[in-house]
Every structure is written in structure tokens, then in C-alpha cells.
Design a protein around this motif. Structure first.
Motif, PDB file in Angstrom:
ATOM      1  N   GLY A  11       1.046  -1.064   0.268  1.00 28.93           N
ATOM      2  CA  GLY A  11       0.190   0.050   0.170  1.00 28.93           C
ATOM      3  C   GLY A  11       0.710   1.226  -0.433  1.00 28.93           C
ATOM      4  O   GLY A  11       2.021   1.176   0.140  1.00 28.93           O
ATOM      5  N   ILE A  12      -0.099   1.618  -0.154  1.00 31.79           N
ATOM      6  CA  ILE A  12       0.863   3.465  -0.055  1.00 31.79           C
ATOM      7  C   ILE A  12      -0.074   4.483   1.453  1.00 31.79           C
ATOM      8  O   ILE A  12      -1.054   4.276   1.179  1.00 31.79           O
ATOM      9  CB  ILE A  12       0.589   4.505  -1.315  1.00 31.79           C
ATOM     10  CG1 ILE A  12       1.107   3.468  -2.688  1.00 31.79           C
ATOM     11  CG2 ILE A  12       1.090   6.030  -1.071  1.00 31.79           C
ATOM     12  CD1 ILE A  12       1.163   4.633  -3.861  1.00 31.79           C
ATOM     13  N   TYR A  13       0.876   4.668   1.803  1.00 32.45           N
ATOM     14  CA  TYR A  13       0.529   5.540   3.213  1.00 32.45           C
ATOM     15  C   TYR A  13       1.191   6.875   3.193  1.00 32.45           C
ATOM     16  O   TYR A  13       1.751   7.455   2.767  1.00 32.45           O
ATOM     17  CB  TYR A  13       1.206   4.982   4.577  1.00 32.45           C
ATOM     18  CG  TYR A  13       1.521   3.237   4.664  1.00 32.45           C
ATOM     19  CD1 TYR A  13       0.441   2.889   5.464  1.00 32.45           C
ATOM     20  CD2 TYR A  13       1.946   2.643   3.837  1.00 32.45           C
ATOM     21  CE1 TYR A  13       0.202   1.854   6.090  1.00 32.45           C
ATOM     22  CE2 TYR A  13       1.427   0.844   4.334  1.00 32.45           C
ATOM     23  CZ  TYR A  13       0.751   0.644   4.798  1.00 32.45           C
ATOM     24  OH  TYR A  13       0.239  -0.653   5.402  1.00 32.45           O
ATOM     25  N   LEU A  14      -0.565   7.721   3.530  1.00 35.66           N
ATOM     26  CA  LEU A  14      -0.306   9.398   3.832  1.00 35.66           C
ATOM     27  C   LEU A  14       0.160   9.397   4.534  1.00 35.66           C
ATOM     28  O   LEU A  14      -1.091   9.467   5.616  1.00 35.66           O
ATOM     29  CB  LEU A  14      -1.849   9.737   2.514  1.00 35.66           C
ATOM     30  CG  LEU A  14      -2.178   9.177   1.460  1.00 35.66           C
ATOM     31  CD1 LEU A  14      -3.229   9.362   0.851  1.00 35.66           C
ATOM     32  CD2 LEU A  14      -0.952   9.525   0.406  1.00 35.66           C
ATOM     33  N   ASN A  15       1.056  10.222   4.345  1.00 34.88           N
ATOM     34  CA  ASN A  15       1.021  10.955   6.150  1.00 34.88           C
ATOM     35  C   ASN A  15       0.568  12.549   6.373  1.00 34.88           C
ATOM     36  O   ASN A  15       1.398  13.335   5.758  1.00 34.88           O
ATOM     37  CB  ASN A  15       2.841  10.953   6.118  1.00 34.88           C
ATOM     38  CG  ASN A  15       3.749  11.555   7.550  1.00 34.88           C
ATOM     39  OD1 ASN A  15       2.529  11.395   8.400  1.00 34.88           O
ATOM     40  ND2 ASN A  15       4.505  11.687   7.463  1.00 34.88           N
ATOM     41  N   LEU A  16      -0.544  12.377   7.372  1.00 31.66           N
ATOM     42  CA  LEU A  16      -0.890  13.984   7.406  1.00 31.66           C
ATOM     43  C   LEU A  16      -0.687  14.023   8.403  1.00 31.66           C
ATOM     44  O   LEU A  16      -1.210  15.090   9.071  1.00 31.66           O
ATOM     45  CB  LEU A  16      -2.134  13.843   7.149  1.00 31.66           C
ATOM     46  CG  LEU A  16      -2.673  12.923   5.835  1.00 31.66           C
ATOM     47  CD1 LEU A  16      -4.195  12.949   5.619  1.00 31.66           C
ATOM     48  CD2 LEU A  16      -2.159  14.218   4.858  1.00 31.66           C
ATOM     49  N   ASN A  17       0.348  13.302   9.687  1.00 28.06           N
ATOM     50  CA  ASN A  17       0.243  13.218  11.332  1.00 28.06           C
ATOM     51  C   ASN A  17       0.813  14.062  11.219  1.00 28.06           C
ATOM     52  O   ASN A  17       2.734  13.998  11.380  1.00 28.06           O
ATOM     53  CB  ASN A  17       0.546  11.621  11.233  1.00 28.06           C
ATOM     54  CG  ASN A  17      -0.072  11.706  12.534  1.00 28.06           C
ATOM     55  OD1 ASN A  17      -0.220  12.643  13.655  1.00 28.06           O
ATOM     56  ND2 ASN A  17       0.793  10.718  13.239  1.00 28.06           N
ATOM     57  N   ASP A  18       1.021  14.705  12.472  1.00 24.05           N
ATOM     58  CA  ASP A  18       1.991  16.410  13.315  1.00 24.05           C
ATOM     59  C   ASP A  18       2.358  15.432  14.376  1.00 24.05           C
ATOM     60  O   ASP A  18       3.402  16.098  14.694  1.00 24.05           O
ATOM     61  CB  ASP A  18       0.922  16.705  13.999  1.00 24.05           C
ATOM     62  CG  ASP A  18       1.994  18.230  14.116  1.00 24.05           C
ATOM     63  OD1 ASP A  18       2.709  18.439  13.497  1.00 24.05           O
ATOM     64  OD2 ASP A  18       1.374  18.363  15.667  1.00 24.05           O
ATOM     65  N   GLY A  19       2.590  13.906  14.626  1.00 23.43           N
ATOM     66  CA  GLY A  19       3.199  13.771  15.907  1.00 23.43           C
ATOM     67  C   GLY A  19       2.360  13.389  17.531  1.00 23.43           C
ATOM     68  O   GLY A  19       1.318  14.162  17.359  1.00 23.43           O
TER      69      GLY A  19
END
Length: 332
Positions: free
Chosen positions: A76-84
């Protein structure tokens, strides 16, 4: 001009997974860079409506579980929208885990996220690196008494060194005296504190999409202000201004002209290349007395119809869905 590769869109059959710790997961009511749950679900819905297969995966805890159990889609392709999760190095958490999982993901490398998150380091690194780009003088304030001998011309602004979205900035963060600066320092001393010379003028934000091969797929500029004037003299943006939508947006071509606007976009492209910012990025400037001052960069700018990218679509008459397609195309 927006160019979308039709063959790419037709031939893509991989599954996309959204990575985001949305803000409702946290008990704190403090402002943050986290997407709302609604924004994450709207992003998933938009990608699915465009004909792709997308689902919400989770945040840092879900990635940790997947990394430990080896139970995840390796294709899969993981879309990083994460501030952590809140730490000084929070924006490095998600890409580090995705690197460990050895999957394809959107966004910059862990190193780029960590470097850009450090405002002082970024400013220092860019100093004298790019022609016609000026860096406001700044220092790290380790103790309150450091302000008594601060080598900066007032007014100055005190802000957290490792935060974005105006977090830790208040209406009185613009200081004209040492006494005012000490008062602000006491309020934000739990952060690593940056003192920076304040630049009057136009506030500019340049939003771009850059592919994994380093090609700029999208780059547009906005002037951002409060009230009826595009000039931001003696004014700061606070988190309340952002989250309550107390901002006014202008097409810079109408204010500073097309030539200067295009020159600024070229400088943004150079900054993106210097740090190898991939997928999404944003650079904030001040433009004053015919000089462009770098303020900060952002490796995970918000991407929604209500964020800067949505305002750009409105002002420049772009189809938001086409920009989402460019976002997906940039990862290939």
C-alpha cells in the motif's frame, strides 16, 4: 499550469492509507496542528470519489502495533498527514516508523521533518545560502536573564522554536521592551524559546507540491492578513486567528505584482530543494521594503478545503479535486 498524468491515474490500483492522529484523540483543548476527525474523513471520501481505494489506518500507536506485529499491507501507499504525538521530535515519528515498515509513503524523510521543525537551525542554515533571501536575526533564549543582554533590535517576537501554526504565540508576543519580553518568556518557557527580530510588511505563504523526483507539480502564493489591509504591521497571527478563521487572503499578483510573485516562488523552489521537502510543503515569508525575509517552513501543511490550499483554489480558480490528484501523483 497544473499537469496531471492521465496514464498514472488510470493505471494506479494500489490502496492508500491515511495516517493521522486526529485532534479528537487527545484530551487537551490546546490548539495543535492535528487534523480534525471530520477533515480526515473528508480526505478519505475525496480520494475514494476520485476512483481510488483509500481508508483510514490510524496514527502513531497503530503504526507501532503494525510494525511490531508485521500485520499491514506492504504494497500500500501510506499518506502521512500526521503531526505526531507531542514531543520536540514529533514530526519525525511517523516517517521513522514508515521507514522501518519499508513501505511507500508520502512526505519528506524523517531527517527533513526534524530539521525543518527546528526554526533556529533552519534559519541559521539558510543564512547566505540563497540570493535575495534575508533571514531575520534570531537567538535561542535558554534563561529569562538572557533577555537582559539580548543582541536584537526591538520589536522582537518570542515564540516556541519547535512548533508551527502559531502555537505558543499570543497577541502580546510582539515585544517592544525587555520587560515585555520577560513576561512572554515566562508564559512559554516550557518550550524551547526563539527570540526573533520582527519584520513589518506583507505576510506571504507559499504552498507547493513536490514529487519524489524533485519536480515541482504545484506552487502558488498567498498574502495573508487580518482585517481589511494586506499589510501586517504590528500584528501577529495567534492560534485563535487560524482556528476561528480570522484571516484574510489576497492574490499577491494584485498587491506586489506578478514579477515579484514569480521571483518568490522560485526562491521557494530553491528552499524545497535545499531541504529535499517532498509531497507537501509550505514556506512563510515577510516582504518589507522590497526585501524578502524567510520566517519558517512547514513539511506537513494542512490539506483541506478550509486550509490555505482551499483558499488558493478559491482565489486562483483551481479544482480542489485536481490538486488532490497531484498530491497522489507526487508520491509515484
Amino acid at each position: 499550469m497544473i499537469g496531471i498524468t492521465t496514464n498514472y491515474l488510470k493505471e494506479t490500483i494500489l490502496k492508500y492509507y491515511l495516517i493521522c492522529d486526529y485532534r479528537e484523540k487527545f484530551e487537551s483543548n490546546e490548539p495543535s496542528d492535528h487534523y480534525s476527525y471530520n477533515s480526515v474523513m473528508k480526505m478519505r471520501e475525496t480520494i475514494n470519489l476520485l476512483g481510488f481505494d483509500c481508508e483510514y489506518f490510524g496514527g502513531v500507536q497503530e503504526l507501532l502495533h503494525a510494525a511490531n506485529t508485521k500485520e499491514y499491507d506492504k504494497n500500500g501507499i501510506y499518506l502521512n498527514l500526521n503531526d505526531g504525538i507531542k514531543t520536540i521530535s514529533k514530526r519525525g515519528q511517523t516517517p521513522i516508523l514508515l521507514e522501518y515498515m519499508q513501505v511507500k509513503y508520502s512526505g519528506s524523510s524523517p531527517l527533513t521533518h526534524l530539521i525543518i521543525s527546528d526554526k533556529y537551525f533552519t534559519n541559521d542554515y539558510l543564512n547566505n545560502k540563497i540570493p535575495n533571501l534575508f533571514i531575520p536575526k534570531c537567538i535561542l533564549v535558554k534563561k529569562e536573564r538572557d533577555l537582559e543582554s539580548i543582541d536584537l533590535q526591538f520589536p522582537i517576537i518570542l515564540k516556541p522554536n519547535d512548533e508551527g501554526s502559531s502555537i505558543g504565540i499570543f497577541p502580546d508576543s510582539l515585544c517592544y521592551t525587555i520587560r515585555e519580553a520577560k513576561k512572554v518568556y515566562r508564559r512559554i518557557k516550557d518550550y524551547k524559546v526563539l527570540a526573533q527580530q520582527f519584520i513589518k510588511g506583507y505576510e506571504l505563504t507559499d504552498y507547493f507540491i513536490r514529487s519524489n523526483t524533485g519536480k515541482i507539480l504545484f506552487n502558488e502564493l498567498l498574502i495573508v492578513s487580518k482585517g481589511k489591509s494586506p499589510v501586517m504591521d504590528d500584528m501577529l497571527f495567534t492560534p485563535d486567528d487560524k482556528f476561528n478563521h480570522h484571516r484574510t487572503y489576497y492574490n499577491p499578483i494584485d498587491v506586489i505584482g506578478r514579477e515579484i510573485t514569480n521571483d518568490i516562488k522560485k526562491i521557494t523552489n530553491l528552499i524545497a530543494a535545499q531541504f529535499n521537502i517532498l509531497t507537501l510543503g509550505r514556506v512563510d515569508y515577510r516582504y518589507s521594503e522590497n526585501k524578502l525575509y524567510f520566517i519558517e517552513a512547514n513539511t506537513i501543511p494542512a490539506f483541506s478545503k478550509t486550509s490555505e490550499i482551499g483558499k488558493i483554489c478559491t482565489i486562483y480558480h483551481y479544482d480542489y479535486n485536481n490538486i488532490v490528484k497531484l498530491l497522489l501523483q507526487s508520491i509515484d
